[in-house]
Scaffold this motif. Structure first.
Motif, mmCIF file in Angstrom:
data_model
loop_
_atom_site.group_PDB
_atom_site.id
_atom_site.type_symbol
_atom_site.label_atom_id
_atom_site.label_comp_id
_atom_site.label_asym_id
_atom_site.label_seq_id
_atom_site.Cartn_x
_atom_site.Cartn_y
_atom_site.Cartn_z
ATOM 1 N N HIS A 1 0.846 -1.201 0.000
ATOM 2 C CA HIS A 1 0.000 0.000 0.000
ATOM 3 C C HIS A 1 0.877 1.246 0.000
ATOM 4 C CE1 HIS A 1 -3.362 -2.575 1.019
ATOM 5 N NE2 HIS A 1 -2.776 -2.957 2.127
ATOM 6 N N CYS B 1 -4.742 5.006 -1.271
ATOM 7 C CA CYS B 1 -3.653 4.107 -1.638
ATOM 8 C C CYS B 1 -3.514 4.151 -3.148
ATOM 9 C CB CYS B 1 -3.971 2.687 -1.161
ATOM 10 S SG CYS B 1 -2.791 1.463 -1.774
ATOM 11 N N HIS C 1 -4.589 0.627 -4.451
ATOM 12 C CA HIS C 1 -5.990 0.257 -4.229
ATOM 13 C C HIS C 1 -6.783 1.544 -3.993
ATOM 14 C CE1 HIS C 1 -3.417 -3.005 -2.417
ATOM 15 N NE2 HIS C 1 -4.058 -3.673 -3.363
HETATM 16 CU CU LIG Z 1 -3.295 -0.513 -0.986
#
Ligand SMILES: [Cu+2]
Length: 191
Positions: A55, A93, A96
């Motif tokens: 992340h 992130c 993500h």
């Molecule tokens: Cu992530």
């Protein structure tokens, strides 16, 4: 008695000026509300990696602040940023994008403001109800938990206002009291 209470109020305001570190658990599936909070200028937000995936913590463009962690992988990784600019910053992130939140920075009470709004409050600590007695009309009372999450926002029209703590767990709460163009933060302890 009044003098003693005012001293307590001054002490509470000064104590609130201390820098606070807020922790956000950072993992796949974190909700926007878990990833969002309001902090005082000068506070630190620390993200801790709570899964084994890679992340980042990366600010979106156009926010109050700009920051970007490295891509870190593994539980117990962490990234911290000190927020000093009043305003809101969206972040996510980079890997993500659904892992996203907003950090809102509110101004830290200036020392000169401590005596600007004159009121007493008691008892503190309290179990149920705290009474705030203002010299002037109190317009609004906002209650935050220690992580800066807003719990209530009440418009008021009287000099005396009661803050009800029955529904809250034991701990420390921050209360912002507004009167006219002024506001002051106090710290209440629910026992
Ligand atoms: Cu992530």
């Amino acid at each position: 008695m009044k003098k003693l209470l005012l001293c307590t109020a001054l002490f509470a305001s000064v104590a609130l000026s201390a820098q606070t570190t807020h922790v956000i658990s950072w993992f796949m599936g974190v909700s926007e509300s878990q990833a969002s909070m309001t902090v005082n200028a000068g506070d630190i937000v620390k993200w801790t990696w709570d899964d084994t995936l890679p992340h980042t913590v990366t600010s979106a463009s156009g926010g109050a602040e700009t920051f970007a962690s490295a891509q870190l992988t593994g539980a117990n990784q962490e990234y911290s940023h000190t927020f000093t600019v009043v305003g809101s910053t969206d972040y996510a992130c980079a890997i993500h994008p659904m892992m996203a939140g907003t950090i809102t920075t509110q101004p830290l009470l200036a020392v000169d403001d401590v005596t600007a709004l004159d009121f007493d409050y008691f008892p503190n600590p309290a179990t149920d109800v705290v009474t705030i007695n203002g010299k002037n009309t109190i317009d609004r009372v906002v209650v935050y938990d220690i992580a800066g999450r807003q719990l209530s926002d009440t418009a008021t029209t009287t000099n005396t206002v009661k803050v009800y703590l029955q529904g809250y767990t034991e701990g420390t709460y921050l209360v912002k009291v507004f009167s006219g163009s002024q506001s002051k933060n106090i710290t209440l302890v629910k026992k």
